[in-house]
Scaffold this active site. Structure first.
Site, mmCIF file in Angstrom:
data_model
loop_
_atom_site.group_PDB
_atom_site.id
_atom_site.type_symbol
_atom_site.label_atom_id
_atom_site.label_comp_id
_atom_site.label_asym_id
_atom_site.label_seq_id
_atom_site.Cartn_x
_atom_site.Cartn_y
_atom_site.Cartn_z
ATOM 1 N N GLU A 203 1.497 -0.404 -5.104
ATOM 2 C CA GLU A 203 0.371 0.566 -5.463
ATOM 3 C C GLU A 203 1.198 1.825 -5.494
ATOM 4 O O GLU A 203 1.782 2.721 -4.567
ATOM 5 C CB GLU A 203 -0.635 0.912 -4.342
ATOM 6 C CG GLU A 203 -1.599 2.036 -4.543
ATOM 7 C CD GLU A 203 -2.291 2.617 -3.330
ATOM 8 O OE1 GLU A 203 -3.569 2.898 -3.648
ATOM 9 O OE2 GLU A 203 -1.946 2.357 -2.451
ATOM 10 N N ASP B 196 0.677 -1.234 -0.033
ATOM 11 C CA ASP B 196 -0.012 -0.069 0.074
ATOM 12 C C ASP B 196 0.908 1.175 -0.074
ATOM 13 O O ASP B 196 2.028 1.423 0.481
ATOM 14 C CB ASP B 196 -0.981 -0.127 1.365
ATOM 15 C CG ASP B 196 -1.770 1.162 1.665
ATOM 16 O OD1 ASP B 196 -2.862 1.311 0.305
ATOM 17 O OD2 ASP B 196 -1.779 1.837 2.311
#
Length: 519
Positions: free
Chosen positions: A269, A232
């Site tokens: 990401e 993330d």
């Protein structure tokens, strides 16, 4: 015709098709292309399946529904955060080596991995290391004073050294977050939290922090047995003006994880343009292709068929300039964007064609849970993450109830149990096109070749090429029928959607139709 008779007739029809068609799924015909080109299914456990009846989806519920993932044709599952957290979304972690109690126990999760692996399904978990929760023990210690051993685990600054930042309102990804420096109530020292004040950023200039993170990774790979991580906010380990430090960190992280598991899967990401994204590929060999999602929507809006094909070709060429060993993680939706069907104006034909485009393009496609039954959802994020509809309401014992759905309700979405028996359903369409990809190597791993021939604006045309298989794909993403010349040597139709047809040397493409040809 009553319901039971309809189901019986449909079941018999499927059996006849299965016995006659050379393209029918068989164990020998299906190849697992994961991770390079396989299909990954994204699950938000809280909304997926509730096994214990408390209203919240759980790990045991996922175990019960693993056959759904297999039947769909997916090769892996990416779980959104599963670790303890004070938030429903769990992107602010309080314990990196545990399962959120609402979801079950670590033993439950190990059992899930065991059963998934028996079904040849890989398991990838969300790893949130850019920040922790402000309730994490490290941060609670860090707040106690400048001399605390955990103080340097986070980024702190005295007010007089960051006054310019405090005087200026800085809008970040969340429009409600107008500051990145946050006051814990002391009035003198502030801590940095890029996203929100309850998500303080870790200080990766501190070697102890980096080692803590590597140890967490080792735990999940060695002790628990996951196959990889979705990282993330990978772009935000260091600020934007320290991009090289970001790249170096991820190179180091990859090296440490590969010591434990040489084939560990890492997908990052990094939401930005390709020039910013590409340098991360050496540390994060798989990166999400957000351009795919947004260009697909833009192409439909403008009825510009080649827009997406050209964008994808451009990105792949650029990435090859960085490294030959990368995985392009393509998406048509995820947990942060409105549901795809909403983005496409709830247009059923566009929705079906969109998955046909995703599955015939290069890359390693991701599917967001519920897309395969046409779930709906718009911001705020909770309503993009509503409960999966397994069966009609009175029969759906596994449906989560932690939130009252606003978009995906029994009135707006046909549940999976009914869609399984409907040959025209989203679910059966998704199964068909995923199976098509899994049984035609060129669709999974072939190169992308764009035709020099000019076609009507609404036509997307490209070849997928391997030494022993050449496929030609056409999609008409516009609202009117078009006719084009049939490419030389491509005469065999292996798939058609919504009435696409050939006659002589002509190819007719009705609105939102697709066709795949081979030689």
């Amino acid at each position: 015709m009553n319901k039971l008779l309809k189901l019986s007739v449909f079941s018999c029809l499927l059996a006849v098709i299965a016995s006659c068609s050379p393209e029918t799924k068989s164990e020998k015909a299906v190849k697992n292309y994961w991770p390079n080109a396989g299909v990954t299914y994204e699950i938000f456990i809280q909304s997926f399946c509730d096994a214990n009846g408390d209203g919240i989806g759980d790990v045991k519920g996922v175990i019960e529904k693993l056959d759904h993932v297999s039947d769909l044709g997916a090769n892996a599952i990416w779980f959104m955060p599963i670790m303890p957290s004070p938030s429903y979304h769990k992107y602010d972690v309080t314990d990196y080596k545990a399962i959120h109690p609402d979801y079950g126990s670590m033993d439950d999760f190990k059992k899930l991995i065991q059963v998934a692996h028996e079904k040849d399904i890989k398991i990838v978990i969300d790893m949130i290391i850019n920040h922790t929760s402000d309730e994490h023990p490290w941060f609670l210690e860090s707040k106690k004073g400048r001399d605390n051993p955990y103080r340097d685990y986070y980024v702190w600054a005295q007010a007089d050294t960051i006054q310019d930042f405090l005087d200026k309102k800085t809008v970040t990804l969340d429009s409600d977050n107008i500051r990145q420096w946050h006051d814990p109530g002391f009035g003198k020292d502030y801590y940095y939290g890029f996203f929100t004040g309850n998500m303080p950023d870790l200080n990766f200039d501190n070697p102890k922090v980096r080692e803590e993170i590597y140890e967490i990774g080792r735990f999940w790979l060695e002790e628990v047995g996951v196959d990889g991580f979705r990282l993330d906010a990978a772009k935000h380990i260091y600020p934007d003006d320290r991009a090289k430090d970001n790249h170096n960190f991820w190179n180091e992280f990859r090296a440490e994880m590969e010591k434990i598991k040489p084939d560990v899967y890492l997908v990052g990401e990094v939401y930005d343009m390709k020039e910013v994204v590409a340098p991360y590929l050496t540390g994060l060999p798989a990166l999400f292709n957000f351009d795919f999602h947004y260009t697909l929507l833009n192409a439909y809006a403008k009825e510009d068929g080649m827009m997406l094909a050209k964008k994808q070709h451009e990105i792949l060429d650029f990435y090859h300039g960085i490294t030959e060993n990368f995985i392009d993680a393509t998406i048509s939706s995820n947990h942060d964007q409105p549901r795809l069907l909403n983005e496409l104006g709830e247009h059923k034909d566009k929705m079906k064609q969109a998955i046909a485009i995703l599955m015939t393009m290069p890359g390693a496609p991701y599917l967001y849970y519920g897309e395969e039954i046409g779930m709906l959802g718009k911001k705020p994020d909770e309503n993009i993450r509503e409960p999966f509809l397994w069966d009609e309401k009175g029969e759906d014992v596994g449906r989560a109830t932690w939130i009252v759905p606003e978009y995906s309700t029994d009135k707006t979405v046909q549940p999976l149990a009914l869609q399984k028996e409907d040959p025209e359903s989203y679910y059966n369409h998704y199964k068909t096109v995923i199976h098509l990809r899994n049984t035609h190597p060129a669709l999974a791993t072939g190169s992308l070749n764009l035709e020099e021939q000019q076609y009507p604006k609404s036509v997307m045309a490209y070849e997928r090429i391997l030494p022993d298989q050449n496929l030609m794909i056409f999609h008409n993403i516009g609202g009117k029928t078009v006719e084009v010349s049939l490419p030389e040597d491509y005469s065999n139709v292996i798939y058609r959607l919504k009435g696409a047809s050939t006659k002589g040397d002509k190819l007719t493409l009705p609105a939102y139709s697709s066709i795949i040809l081979d030689k």
